[in-house]
Design an enzyme around this catalytic site. Structure first.
Site: not given
Length: 674
Positions: A608, A640, A529
């Site tokens: 995602d 994700h 991330s």
């Protein structure tokens, strides 16, 4: 013969390295919930299914004083969200044992659990009403149908034969399309009466993008339900959540709070005369500090009880008969429990092990939670803050059971000083058997967020012990943007994504090298991330790392703005691209591809919607065209995060293999661009 037996016995007593299989085989405690009187704790235990396709879980009950746990469910299902009835005699929970996730109720005196909801949109949150006669649940509905199950089934069937169509933003979220349905609160009588939609209309109430079951509460007289909804018309750009009140019998909602930021976790006082809640003052900022607010029951006369307390509150509950409130907070890499009285005096009641899934007894005197650490998997525990010996009392022993004979690394705090004199915090995890004076290859793991932190907490996704088990020193930096070190520390990442935070990471890495435990000539870095973004950024800023791993990391910030769904996040952090083009260009890793030389593994989930897979494709394309050794790993069935056990096995094996390949070989040289 005897000698061989003694040798075998000696070898068996030597702890072995921690492996990916050890991690995935651990039983995972979850969703601890304490009974209203504080005497019992319900919790779930999850394990991998036989093929590793999913996690399956069961519900357990254990005395809060300690003792043998009783297993309550036995199916091949996923059980979550246990909630006690007000009298403590029943437990409601969510289960997918017959397809979609629905609410079930189990009488603790005996008998089988019975399903009490049959909502086409499933159930995601639940609460018993104060009289125990009904549940209030969160369910996805077609706004035109509300709680009418037949209407929703017809709408679902019609939607199966058409493309996704939308005329509003936030039409998808995390890993699912949401262009048609809305999440509403539905009251479901347990006697089989008709369900009632308590939050009708074309908006999510409660919101899907933020909030949880903590944002639901009832007035003590059982007549009013408090909940949270986004007050602004465009949910994708707003963090303006406000507390609303609606009659539990159904009726017109009343807005209780009106501040510009997020107001959540409403908590009516025991006498019903006051309302407390958690509030973020600034609009558009999802990581602003949560303040403890208190007002009259209608929201008037609001006062900030923690204005001078520089930590973000969570897990709010009334205590001492309504004379005080208790809450938890991250603080310098660990968790703490605090009490604030109605005059605003804050007292620390506990500091220590990481707390998650916190559940308070009715009087606020006891909490149940999951406690863990970097070297300790989650266990169910109870804590009586401020009582003698205020340490968590463990009720389970999953770590002791699953890690017998396994060597884990040693955790040490790490400190450095920023270029502006700011004290910086991090952790090091040293390989098992490390002796002072030994130097090991090192891996720097960058956390996500960016408003997050490496706390002294276990992780089933990025577990530092896996890296330490390979003989590597693990560096866990908490640069500017991290939480738990004061709000100014968290705020400092805004508009500065690759600036001060990058410099902080490098300084904490230098500090690890200076200890002698990390070999500065043999290092790799990895992250997910925002951590994946930072790894892409690092590739254009320094050649000090032998390899990199970027999972779900942004490559081009301008396009990432248009690709993502929660637009308030990039708008707060950087602005809007057509108005702040310089910031998007300045901090975009794509602007520095000409400097990329470090071998990189790119990993992404195809589902995602937060950081779309095209960002991973673009980064891999850049690496390949630059002639940089690189590898792309895409999971078609993940979002994700990599959540399915079988996929997690592949992920960990690939990441550890990639890092090992470069740490254990001569320093690589990039070839010429193709």
């Amino acid at each position: 013969m005897l000698t061989a037996a003694l040798v075998a016995l000696a070898l068996a007593s030597v702890p072995r390295p921690f492996t990916v299989d050890d991690l995935l085989a651990l039983e995972r405690a979850g969703d601890a919930a304490v009974s209203p009187d504080g005497a019992s704790v319900a919790y779930t235990v999850a394990t991998s299914s036989a093929g590793g396709e999913k996690l399956v879980s069961a519900l357990h009950l254990v005395p809060a004083a300690g003792g043998a746990a009783r297993r309550l469910t036995f199916g091949e299902e996923r059980v979550t969200s246990p909630a006690f009835s007000p009298d403590g005699r029943r437990i409601a929970f969510l289960s997918n044992r017959k397809g979609g996730t629905q609410a079930w109720v189990l009488d603790l005196q005996g008998g089988e659990a019975r399903r009490v909801t049959d909502l086409p949109g499933g159930v995601s949150e639940l609460r018993f009403t104060p009289d125990g006669a009904a549940l209030v649940v969160a369910s996805d509905v077609d706004p035109a149908c509300g709680a009418d199950a037949a209407c929703n089934r017809k709408a679902d069937a019609a939607a199966e034969v058409r493309p996704h169509l939308t005329d509003r933003l936030l039409f998808r979220h995390w890993n699912e399309w949401r262009e048609r349905v809305r999440t509403h609160l539905v009251r479901v009588p347990l006697d089989g009466g008709p369900a009632v939609d308590l939050t009708p209309g074309d908006r999510d109430a409660p919101p899907v993008q933020r909030g949880s079951g903590d944002d639901l509460a009832f007035s003590p007289d059982g007549k009013t339900l408090y909940y949270v909804a986004v007050s602004d018309p465009v949910e994708a750009t707003s963090t303006n959540g406000d507390v609303y009140a609606v009659p539990l019998a159904g009726g017109t909602p009343r807005r209780v709070t009106t501040a510009p930021g997020w107001d959540g976790s409403p908590r009516p006082s025991p006498d019903g005369k006051r309302l407390a809640w958690l509030a973020q003052p600034r609009a558009g900022y999802e990581a602003d500090r949560f303040h403890v607010m208190v007002a009259a029951a209608d929201g008037s006369g609001a006062r900030d009880l923690t204005a001078g307390f520089d930590r973000s509150a969570a897990d709010l509950e009334w205590a001492r008969g309504g004379k005080a409130l208790r809450f938890t907070a991250e603080s310098e890499g660990v968790h703490a429990v605090y009490e604030v009285d109605l005059a605003g005096k804050v007292t620390e009641l506990y500091r220590g092990r990481n707390l998650a899934r916190v559940s308070w007894s009715r009087d606020g005197a006891r909490l149940a939670a999951l406690v863990d650490g970097l070297a300790a998997p989650p266990e169910v525990a109870v804590l009586e803050p401020g009582a003698r010996g205020p340490q968590p009392r463990l009720l389970t022993g999953f770590g002791a059971k699953g890690l017998t004979g396994v060597a884990l690394g040693e955790v040490r705090p790490l400190a450095a000083t920023g270029k502006d004199g700011q004290a910086l915090h991090g952790w090091m995890v040293l390989p098992p058997g490390h002796r002072d004076g030994q130097r090991h290859p090192a891996v720097v793991l960058v956390h996500g967020g960016p408003q997050g932190a490496w706390n002294d907490a276990w992780s089933f996704r990025w577990n530092p012990m896996l890296y330490a088990a390979r003989g590597w020193t693990v560096v866990l930096p908490n640069p500017r943007g991290s939480t738990g070190f004061g709000q100014a520390y968290t705020d400092a990442v805004r508009g500065n994504w690759g600036g001060t935070p990058y410099d902080d990471i490098m300084r904490l890495t230098d500090a690890a090298v200076a200890t002698g435990a990390a070999d500065g000539d043999r290092m790799c870095a990895a992250g997910a991330s925002y951590g994946g973004y930072m790894v892409n950024w690092i590739n254009g800023q320094t050649d000090r790392f032998r390899c990199l791993v970027a999972h779900a990391g942004n490559f081009d910030l301008r396009m990432a703005y248009y690709d993502t769904e929660e637009l308030w996040f990039p708008e707060w952090e950087l602005g809007r691209p057509w108005e702040a083009s310089e910031a998007f260009e300045r901090w975009s890793p794509s602007a520095f591809v000409g400097r990329w030389r470090t071998p990189t593994l790119i990993s992404h989930g195809e589902k995602d919607f937060r950081v779309t897979v095209t960002q991973g494709f673009a980064a891999f394309t850049a690496l390949q065209r630059r002639g940089v050794p690189s590898r792309l790993m895409v999971f078609p069935d993940e979002g994700h995060w990599v959540l399915k056990p079988r996929n997690a096995k592949v992920f960990h094996d690939e990441v550890l293999g990639w890092i090992g390949r470069w740490l254990e070989s001569p320093a690589p040289q990039a070839s010429a661009p193709r």
